[in-house]
Design a protein around this motif. Structure first.
Motif, PDB file in Angstrom:
ATOM      1  N   GLY A  93      40.606  23.902 -16.165  1.00 29.47           N
ATOM      2  CA  GLY A  93      41.095  24.794 -17.213  1.00 29.47           C
ATOM      3  C   GLY A  93      40.637  24.450 -18.611  1.00 29.47           C
ATOM      4  N   THR A 174      45.227  29.088 -15.315  1.00 32.97           N
ATOM      5  CA  THR A 174      46.091  28.381 -14.369  1.00 32.97           C
ATOM      6  C   THR A 174      45.376  28.408 -13.021  1.00 32.97           C
ATOM      7  N   ALA A 184      43.448  26.422 -20.344  1.00 31.71           N
ATOM      8  CA  ALA A 184      44.816  26.117 -19.948  1.00 31.71           C
ATOM      9  C   ALA A 184      45.624  25.705 -21.178  1.00 31.71           C
TER      10      ALA A 184
END
Length: 271
Positions: A93, A174, A184
């Motif tokens: 991420g 995610t 992320a």
């Protein structure tokens, strides 16, 4: 201070003046310009003040060129992180940076030239029309082929400690939401994702309608020899890339306060 540089460019203007009837006339004018500069000499003692590093200096380039990291999307798994060049803060991420020099480590030597804030073309158009006692003037201008840093991307796509953020964070990466460009969410930027990189570089080309003016002229021939009423609108609307999130494409600095729209009514009287 201390740099020597060359400047080259050109300007081109073309216009047409027409008269369809004795009551109606018009003028149309287009202007185009292109400019490039190149730093030709830079004393050693002032080089740290300019973009560049030990491998690649700004000599031979424009002072408006952007120096930073190239990116290659987001890491999608731990296996992808393990197979990539060593990068402090890397993880699923997180933004993946390109190993430009091929030494299998992401560091300052991987910075390179990723764009320029100089447009490839500046242009404008002006139209003037007169019909009997009415007159209309329209002026717009813009730039093409320009890349810039969109500071709003940071606030829209990255979490910042003790600061409000934009709705872009709702699309953060995610394991269940991998089809995204938003990293992320985290309050600890161990990957240094606010660094200068092409992740924040977007097209800042635009066309802005700068001025529209409508007038009506009377010639009373008593108190006034000429009496003109006019209504003027400035910075009325503009077109820009959807990727550029800041409110005004003309402002590409770190404080992109938009230039306001203004509306003016006035009277010009001549005796």
């Amino acid at each position: 201070n201390g740099a020597s540089k060359s400047n080259k460019g050109w300007e081109f203007v073309i216009g047409y003046r027409g008269e369809r009837t004795t009551d109606f006339s018009y003028n149309v004018q287009f202007n185009f310009a292109h400019f490039r500069d190149k730093i030709t000499e830079l004393p050693e003692e002032v080089r740290p003040a300019y973009p560049g590093n030990l491998v690649s200096t700004i000599i031979g380039r424009s002072q408006f060129d952007i120096f930073g990291y190239k990116t290659d999307g987001l890491f999608q798994s731990q296996a992808e992180v393990d197979a990539a060049p060593e990068q402090i803060g890397a993880g699923p991420g997180r933004i993946k940076y390109v190993d430009v020099n091929g030494d299998n480590v992401i560091n300052d030597l991987d910075r390179t030239w990723i764009g320029t804030t100089l447009p490839s073309l500046e242009y404008g158009v002006r139209i003037d029309m007169n019909y009997k006692k009415f007159d209309v003037a329209i002026f717009g201008s813009g730039v093409a082929g320009r890349t810039g840093f969109d500071v709003y991307s940071q606030f829209n796509q990255l979490m910042r400690s003790r600061e409000n953020v934009g709705p872009g964070v709702f699309d953060g990466w995610t394991p269940q939401n991998t089809n995204t460009t938003v990293p992320a969410l985290t309050l600890s930027d161990n990957n240094n994702e606010t660094r200068t990189s092409d992740y924040f570089m977007v097209s800042t080309a635009f066309f802005k309608m700068r001025n529209i003016q409508l007038g009506y002229t009377l010639r009373p021939q008593k108190v006034f020899s000429n009496l003109r009423f006019f209504l003027m609108a400035e910075n009325l609307f503009w077109f820009k890339s959807k990727d550029y999130l800041s409110p005004d494409p003309e402002r590409i600095d770190f404080n992109p306060i938009p230039i306001p729209k203004t509306y003016t009514f006035g009277i010009n009287a001549s005796f």
